[in-house]
Write a protein that holds these residues in place. Structure first.
Motif, mmCIF file in Angstrom:
data_model
loop_
_atom_site.group_PDB
_atom_site.id
_atom_site.type_symbol
_atom_site.label_atom_id
_atom_site.label_comp_id
_atom_site.label_asym_id
_atom_site.label_seq_id
_atom_site.Cartn_x
_atom_site.Cartn_y
_atom_site.Cartn_z
ATOM 1 N N ASP A 18 0.869 -1.184 0.000
ATOM 2 C CA ASP A 18 0.000 0.000 0.000
ATOM 3 C C ASP A 18 0.905 1.233 0.000
ATOM 4 N N THR A 19 0.883 1.964 -1.116
ATOM 5 C CA THR A 19 1.807 3.089 -1.269
ATOM 6 C C THR A 19 1.053 4.382 -1.572
ATOM 7 N N ALA A 21 2.046 6.774 -3.465
ATOM 8 C CA ALA A 21 2.236 7.094 -4.881
ATOM 9 C C ALA A 21 3.013 5.969 -5.549
ATOM 10 N N TYR A 22 2.666 5.693 -6.803
ATOM 11 C CA TYR A 22 3.371 4.650 -7.538
ATOM 12 C C TYR A 22 4.799 5.124 -7.829
ATOM 13 N N TYR A 25 10.385 4.779 -12.214
ATOM 14 C CA TYR A 25 11.389 3.757 -12.505
ATOM 15 C C TYR A 25 12.690 4.060 -11.759
ATOM 16 N N CYS A 31 6.410 3.052 1.855
ATOM 17 C CA CYS A 31 4.995 2.748 1.670
ATOM 18 C C CYS A 31 4.261 2.760 3.016
ATOM 19 N N ILE A 99 0.869 -3.795 -6.033
ATOM 20 C CA ILE A 99 1.118 -2.418 -5.590
ATOM 21 C C ILE A 99 -0.178 -1.626 -5.732
ATOM 22 N N ASP A 101 -2.002 2.010 -5.110
ATOM 23 C CA ASP A 101 -1.695 3.415 -4.827
ATOM 24 C C ASP A 101 -2.882 4.127 -4.178
ATOM 25 N N GLU A 105 -6.010 2.023 -7.404
ATOM 26 C CA GLU A 105 -5.603 1.240 -8.579
ATOM 27 C C GLU A 105 -4.481 0.281 -8.188
ATOM 28 N N ASN A 106 -4.473 -0.883 -8.854
ATOM 29 C CA ASN A 106 -3.441 -1.874 -8.512
ATOM 30 C C ASN A 106 -2.615 -2.286 -9.722
ATOM 31 N N THR A 107 -1.333 -2.534 -9.465
ATOM 32 C CA THR A 107 -0.384 -3.017 -10.466
ATOM 33 C C THR A 107 0.263 -4.271 -9.893
#
Length: 304
Positions: A18-19, A21-22, A25, A31, A99, A101, A105-107
């Motif tokens: 749980d962060t 902000a994403y 790179y 987090c 992940i 944010d 939304e999840n990645t």
């Protein structure tokens, strides 16, 4: 053994990050929390079916390890029949890092592990021992297990619901054996090349999916609801208005709820109305399978 629904699919241990902000790179970001929770599309869908009141068994594979044991015990506690889950000595339990944010939304990224070890022989053995009205399946196990399960279900006159997720797992042969397909916007674009931005583009995509030989289609349009396409007729079902807290597993909750309600109604539009409420409640809460609503919670919302 008789069931309402048989789910063939993945069983994973999810590491949820749980962060606020994403990360960009190469960045390092502090987090809010890191937690391990039961996941996997097959497991999530089976729990959804069970919590919404139907008899369900899950066919899948985990490693013969502590995560595998924990996941099986969790499924039992949620009312899912686990007697057809294989524990592999060769492969570890599937694991995904998710992940999430501040928008909900999840990645995701991860390894399929034992999920990929399911074989045609494993599937045929199970289907010779069970009977069900619906097969609910996704694309997070081996291709041979997916095709074997869909063929076995068709032979036994089950209604075959294919949730073509994740997009990376999509392969065309599976569409030949599906009675219903339920792609989201990303999966729809992967299959049809059409970017779903509204009901008109969703209908165009649904027709293209129908031309692949799939009789019934649900195109999920996110906050814009779902388009149901059946017998040449399209119906848009609105999403319920909620503040999205966590979208992890929302599509799985939706798929389980569609199977559940279709058993009762034999009406896809009514099934999607029910599933939209279930998924809406799910995204309004944080957490994995524990945040999937019960039948009474969905019914309470529907009578408001």
């Amino acid at each position: 053994m008789k069931y309402d629904v048989v789910v063939v699919g993945s069983i994973n241990m999810d590491v949820i990050v749980d962060t606020p902000a994403y990360p960009a790179y190469g960045d390092t970001v502090f987090c809010n929390s890191v937690s391990m929770i039961p996941g996997g599309k097959g497991a999530n869908q089976a729990v959804s079916v069970a919590k919404l009141g139907k008899k369900v068994c899950l066919v899948g594979a985990v490693g013969n390890d502590s995560s595998g044991n924990e996941l099986i015990n969790n499924l039992k506690s949620k009312g899912v029949d686990t007697s057809h889950i294989i524990q592999s000595d060769k492969d570890g339990t599937g694991t995904f890092v998710v992940i999430v944010d501040s928008t909900g939304e999840n990645t995701m990224l991860g390894t399929k592990g034992a999920n990929d070890s399911l074989s045609t022989a494993d599937i045929e053995k199970v289907f010779n021992e069970i009977d069900a009205k619906i097969l609910l399946i996704q694309m997070e196990t081996s291709q041979e297990s997916i095709i074997a399960a869909m063929k076995a279900a068709k032979k036994r006159n089950m209604y075959v619901i294919l949730d073509p997720a994740p997009a990376d797992g999509i392969f065309d042969e599976a569409f030949k054996y599906a009675d219903l397909v339920t792609p989201n916007k990303q999966e729809t674009k992967r299959i049809t090349g059409i970017d779903v931005t509204d009901a008109a583009s969703a209908l165009e995509a649904a027709k293209k999916l129908n031309e692949l030989g799939i009789p019934d289609v649900i195109v999920k349009m996110g906050e814009n609801g779902s388009l149901v396409y059946q017998n040449g007729k399209a119906t848009v079902v609105d999403a319920i208005k909620v503040k999205a807290v966590d979208t992890v597993g929302a599509g799985d909750c939706f798929a389980g709820a569609v199977a559940n309600a279709y058993l009762d109604t034999k009406d896809l539009v009514e099934a999607v109305k029910f599933a939209s409420v279930a998924a809406g409640i799910k995204v309004s809460r944080s957490g994995g399978q524990d945040s999937i609503p019960t039948l009474s919670e969905v019914q309470e919302y529907l009578v408001k």
